[in-house]
Write a protein that holds these residues in place. Structure first.
Motif, short mmCIF file in Angstrom:
data_model
loop_
_atom_site.label_atom_id
_atom_site.label_comp_id
_atom_site.label_asym_id
_atom_site.label_seq_id
_atom_site.Cartn_x
_atom_site.Cartn_y
_atom_site.Cartn_z
N GLY A 10 -1.18 10.26 -1.07
CA GLY A 10 -0.08 10.05 -0.15
C GLY A 10 0.57 8.68 -0.29
O GLY A 10 1.27 8.22 0.62
N TYR A 11 0.37 8.00 -1.43
CA TYR A 11 1.00 6.70 -1.66
C TYR A 11 2.20 6.85 -2.58
O TYR A 11 2.17 7.62 -3.53
N ASP A 12 3.25 6.07 -2.29
CA ASP A 12 4.43 6.09 -3.15
C ASP A 12 4.32 5.06 -4.25
O ASP A 12 4.99 5.14 -5.26
N PHE A 35 -10.45 -7.57 -9.15
CA PHE A 35 -9.55 -7.60 -8.00
C PHE A 35 -10.36 -8.08 -6.80
O PHE A 35 -11.55 -7.82 -6.72
N PRO A 36 -9.71 -8.71 -5.85
CA PRO A 36 -10.47 -9.08 -4.64
C PRO A 36 -10.86 -7.83 -3.87
O PRO A 36 -10.31 -6.75 -4.11
N THR A 37 -11.79 -7.99 -2.95
CA THR A 37 -12.15 -6.89 -2.05
C THR A 37 -10.88 -6.42 -1.36
O THR A 37 -10.08 -7.24 -0.94
N GLY A 38 -10.71 -5.12 -1.27
CA GLY A 38 -9.50 -4.60 -0.65
C GLY A 38 -8.33 -4.53 -1.60
O GLY A 38 -7.24 -4.11 -1.23
N GLY A 39 -8.55 -4.94 -2.86
CA GLY A 39 -7.47 -4.94 -3.85
C GLY A 39 -7.16 -3.56 -4.39
O GLY A 39 -6.19 -3.37 -5.12
N GLY A 40 -8.03 -2.59 -4.06
CA GLY A 40 -7.76 -1.22 -4.51
C GLY A 40 -8.38 -0.89 -5.86
O GLY A 40 -7.77 -0.20 -6.68
N LYS A 41 -9.61 -1.35 -6.07
CA LYS A 41 -10.26 -1.08 -7.36
C LYS A 41 -10.58 0.40 -7.54
O LYS A 41 -10.44 0.93 -8.64
N SER A 42 -11.00 1.07 -6.46
CA SER A 42 -11.43 2.47 -6.61
C SER A 42 -10.35 3.32 -7.28
O SER A 42 -10.64 4.12 -8.16
N LEU A 43 -9.12 3.12 -6.84
CA LEU A 43 -8.03 3.95 -7.38
C LEU A 43 -7.86 3.76 -8.88
O LEU A 43 -7.40 4.67 -9.57
N ARG A 290 -16.39 0.51 5.72
CA ARG A 290 -15.45 0.58 6.85
C ARG A 290 -14.29 -0.35 6.54
O ARG A 290 -14.49 -1.56 6.39
N SER A 291 -13.10 0.20 6.44
CA SER A 291 -11.99 -0.63 5.99
C SER A 291 -11.28 -1.33 7.14
O SER A 291 -10.50 -2.24 6.93
N ASN A 292 -11.58 -0.90 8.41
CA ASN A 292 -10.87 -1.53 9.53
C ASN A 292 -11.73 -2.59 10.22
O ASN A 292 -11.79 -2.65 11.44
N GLY A 316 -10.46 -6.63 6.97
CA GLY A 316 -9.09 -6.23 6.64
C GLY A 316 -8.87 -5.58 5.30
O GLY A 316 -7.84 -5.80 4.67
N ARG A 317 -9.80 -4.76 4.85
CA ARG A 317 -9.58 -4.10 3.56
C ARG A 317 -8.44 -3.11 3.61
O ARG A 317 -7.91 -2.70 2.58
N ASP A 318 -8.06 -2.70 4.82
CA ASP A 318 -6.94 -1.77 4.95
C ASP A 318 -5.59 -2.47 4.90
O ASP A 318 -4.55 -1.85 5.02
N VAL A 577 4.40 10.00 5.55
CA VAL A 577 3.71 8.76 5.96
C VAL A 577 2.72 8.32 4.87
O VAL A 577 2.05 9.14 4.26
N LYS A 578 2.68 7.02 4.65
CA LYS A 578 1.80 6.46 3.62
C LYS A 578 0.33 6.76 3.91
O LYS A 578 -0.14 6.54 5.02
N GLY A 579 -0.36 7.32 2.92
CA GLY A 579 -1.77 7.64 3.09
C GLY A 579 -2.00 9.12 3.44
O GLY A 579 -3.13 9.54 3.64
P1 ADP Z 1 -11.76 -2.47 -3.32
O1 ADP Z 1 -12.76 -1.47 -3.86
O2 ADP Z 1 -11.04 -3.21 -4.37
O3 ADP Z 1 -12.34 -3.36 -2.28
P2 ADP Z 1 -10.54 -0.15 -2.19
O4 ADP Z 1 -10.51 0.66 -3.41
O5 ADP Z 1 -11.60 0.15 -1.18
O6 ADP Z 1 -10.62 -1.69 -2.58
O7 ADP Z 1 -9.12 -0.10 -1.51
C1 ADP Z 1 -8.84 -0.89 -0.39
C2 ADP Z 1 -7.87 -0.20 0.56
O8 ADP Z 1 -6.57 -0.11 -0.03
C3 ADP Z 1 -8.28 1.22 0.90
O9 ADP Z 1 -8.15 1.37 2.31
C4 ADP Z 1 -7.29 2.08 0.14
O10 ADP Z 1 -7.06 3.27 0.82
C5 ADP Z 1 -6.07 1.21 0.07
N1 ADP Z 1 -5.23 1.47 -1.11
C6 ADP Z 1 -5.65 1.60 -2.39
N2 ADP Z 1 -4.60 1.84 -3.22
C7 ADP Z 1 -3.50 1.84 -2.44
C8 ADP Z 1 -2.09 2.02 -2.71
N3 ADP Z 1 -1.64 2.23 -3.94
N4 ADP Z 1 -1.24 1.97 -1.65
C9 ADP Z 1 -1.71 1.74 -0.41
N5 ADP Z 1 -2.99 1.56 -0.09
C10 ADP Z 1 -3.89 1.61 -1.09
#
Ligand code: ADP
Length: 606
Positions: A10-12, A35-43, A290-292, A316-318, A577-579
């Protein structure tokens, strides 16, 4: 790529650096993503896992983490599975079959499981698209989370020479980086370093003066929100947690002295949001998804800047605003030195250097965002961050610091002289702590000041214009700068050689004073959207409980906020909506729209 990103997540758009990392994996080149924590590594591995033919094998250090990630992926309509010691037999058999039939996009394994002979055999038959090594710093002795199981990954390349490897970590020191590349045998890897700034975090570093009050102030800013409080020692965790519970907070403890079962309970309570606060030692860490988390508070100084960033980074990972508060005192380095012991090896000497560096950070008065970003060798392009105690003007640099310091030092010297006069012979130190010396300087006859005749000292009342708390705070700072020391069991004060020198007019010193906390972001007065957000949160909590998954698997806080602002009333508007991807539109839209609709009616009535 963009189509898959929108359909499943659901991300643009990508977060900074993500697209480049995804493309590297898509091309089949080895890579190391920092990437820092919350940087979106999983994706960066999940999206290529979906797009590339075959199954991507993801190595992760904790079973709980793997299970949560798999739940999250499935909720987004992605074929993901894990095989671990907690798997049911039937599930295990299904996964093996799916793997053989090429039905899986992502398979999560522990390093031990991956390297087991039967698994290697199985994967040789399946079509593996690439390996992703999450939390890759666990491979390195230099890292802060070394895991012996990760060392076995040294054999991965030899077993699967043709298959690309993608390593991810949030730890960026050179030694760790080199260790990862070497151990995994990465071949000409693309090294992608993300921006290390976390602009949504507000950093505050404060002297610890009245711990419970200071914690209370932070908690009051985050009623009903999730947070972590880190302590140095296990005993402090138990004590503080009990105190917070008695004050009515939903707090749970977490440290290595608890049984595995107790720890799991605490972790789950936090994860499913039945607990708001975890009071923990550093043992509480990687498993938190927990991202929140809206605040991370350190009740004592961590032992290195890396530890600090790793722990504070859990806030604040979200991407929504969050706060990181570090409370420290001049005693914390001493506590750590006792825990670390006399340094014998190079690694131990390094640990002591890192400790000193962390203490420097606490006392420094430069922009925190700038310091942390440049710590990782990145440039910080802004003048001020408007999101740390320094840039928000919450510290006042004391103009006449040297004069104040001399008065304090002279007072310690006088008390010391009087004591040696009374006893005969030179005692070590003045025999009193910071509070007493501060009372004398304030000119107060509280406590034992009059009783000991300290109201007749020439230094009595020398700093009458300041508050006792401030004076005690400066004494603490002078311990930190090495002008004063603490002696014996009662931590009484004594002059050091450099303190004596400063008192006589040689050298200089800087002192600061914390002024009131200023709100970083002006509070938005958006009551209807806030109340809708709370209702959506309640729905999310119920759904999560029904399905036995953590709430963030349903939606992140960021998505709930967007829903509360956009108030979609049709599935199409909901999906915009995003997400929100296709699967969640299908499975969740009706229920969320119902809640939004009932609030829309409230709004009209109001
Ligand atoms: P990391 O493993 O680097 O700490 P995560 O992979 O957990 O980070 O991602 C952190 C947050 O960013 C998650 O809540 C995820 O849903 C969100 N996120 C990841 N990619 C995107 C994106 N392209 N757009 C918006 N949010 C994203």
């Amino acid at each position: 790529m963009y189509d898959v990103l929108k359909r499943h997540w659901g991300y643009d758009d990508f977060l900074p650096g993500q697209r480049e990392a995804v493309e590297t994996v898509m091309r089949g080149r080895d890579s190391l993503v920092i990437f820092p924590t919350g940087g979106g590594k999983s994706l960066t591995y999940q999206l290529p896992g979906v797009c590339r033919p075959g199954v991507a094998v993801v190595v992760s250090p904790l079973i709980a983490l793997m299970i949560d990630q798999v739940e999250g992926l499935r909720a987004n309509g992605i074929a993901a599975a894990t095989m671990n010691s907690a798997s049911e037999l039937a599930e295990y058999v299904d996964t093996r079959r799916d793997l053989r039939e090429g039905k899986l996009d992502l398979l999560y394994l522990s390093p031990e499981r991956l390297m087991a002979d039967d698994m290697v055999e199985l994967l040789r038959e399946a079509r593996v698209s690439f390996f992703a090594i999450d939390e890759a710093h666990c491979i390195s002795h230099w890292g802060h989370d070394f895991r012996p199981g990760y060392r076995a990954l040294a054999g991965l390349r030899a077993r699967f020479p043709e298959i690309p490897i993608h390593a991810c970590t949030a730890t960026a020191t050179e030694a760790v980086r080199a260790d990862i590349v070497q151990t995994l045998g990465l071949h000409d890897p693309a090294i992608l370093v993300g921006g290390f700034d976390r602009p949504n975090l507000t950093y505050r570093v404060r002297r610890r003066t009245r711990l419970i009050d200071q914690i209370g102030e932070v908690l009051a800013r985050h009623t009903g929100e999730g947070g972590i409080i880190y302590c140095i020692r296990k005993a402090e965790v138990d004590e503080l947690c009990a105190k917070l519970v008695s004050l009515g907070h939903k707090a749970v403890p977490y440290h290595a002295g608890m049984t595995a079962d107790e720890r799991r309970k605490s972790q789950q309570a936090f994860s499913n949001e039945t607990a708001d606060v975890v009071v923990a030692t550093v043992a509480f860490g990687m498993g938190i998804d927990r991202s929140n988390v809206r605040y991370v508070l350190h009740a004592g100084m961590p032992k290195s800047v890396e530890h600090y960033l790793q722990e504070a980074g859990r806030a604040g990972r979200d991407g929504e605003p969050a706060e990181c508060v570090l409370l420290y005192s001049g005693q914390d380095p001493m506590v750590w030195r006792t825990i670390l012991g006399e340094p014998q090896s190079d690694a131990e000497r390094m640990a002591h250097r890192k400790l000193a560096e962390m203490y420097d950070v606490c006392r420094s008065l430069t922009c925190r965002h700038r310091y942390f970003v440049t710590y990782f060798g990145d440039a910080y392009p802004h003048d001020g961050c408007n999101a740390c105690d320094v840039c928000l003007g919450e510290n006042e640099v004391l103009g006449d610091a040297v004069t104040v310091a001399r008065k304090i030092l002279a007072c310690v010297a006088r008390i010391q002289q009087q004591r040696s006069g009374a006893r005969g012979g030179a005692p070590e130190g003045c025999g009193y702590g910071a509070r007493h010396v501060a009372e004398v300087l304030k000119g107060s006859k509280a406590g034992r000041v009059a009783q000991m005749g300290h109201d007749r000292l020439s230094t009595f009342g020398l700093l009458a214009e300041y508050a006792v708390d401030d004076i005690a705070d400066w004494i603490d700072q002078l311990v930190g700068t090495g002008h004063l020391m603490r002696l014996g069991e009662w931590r009484t004060l004594g002059l050091t050689a450099s303190g004596t020198a400063l008192m006589r007019g040689e050298g200089t010193v800087a002192l600061s004073r914390a002024v009131k906390t200023r709100p970083a972001q002006p509070a938005v007065d958006d009551t209807p959207s806030e109340s809708l957000f709370q209702s959506l949160r309640a729905l999310r909590r119920d759904l999560a409980a029904q399905r036995g998954v953590p709430p963030y698997v349903i939606f992140s806080d960021a998505t709930l906020r967007d829903l509360a602002r956009a108030r979609p009333l049709t599935p199409t508007a909901f999906r915009a909506v995003k997400g929100v991807g296709d699967t969640k539109t299908r499975t969740l839209a009706d229920m969320f729209i119902a809640v939004i609709a009932s609030h829309a009616y409230d709004g009209v009535r109001a």
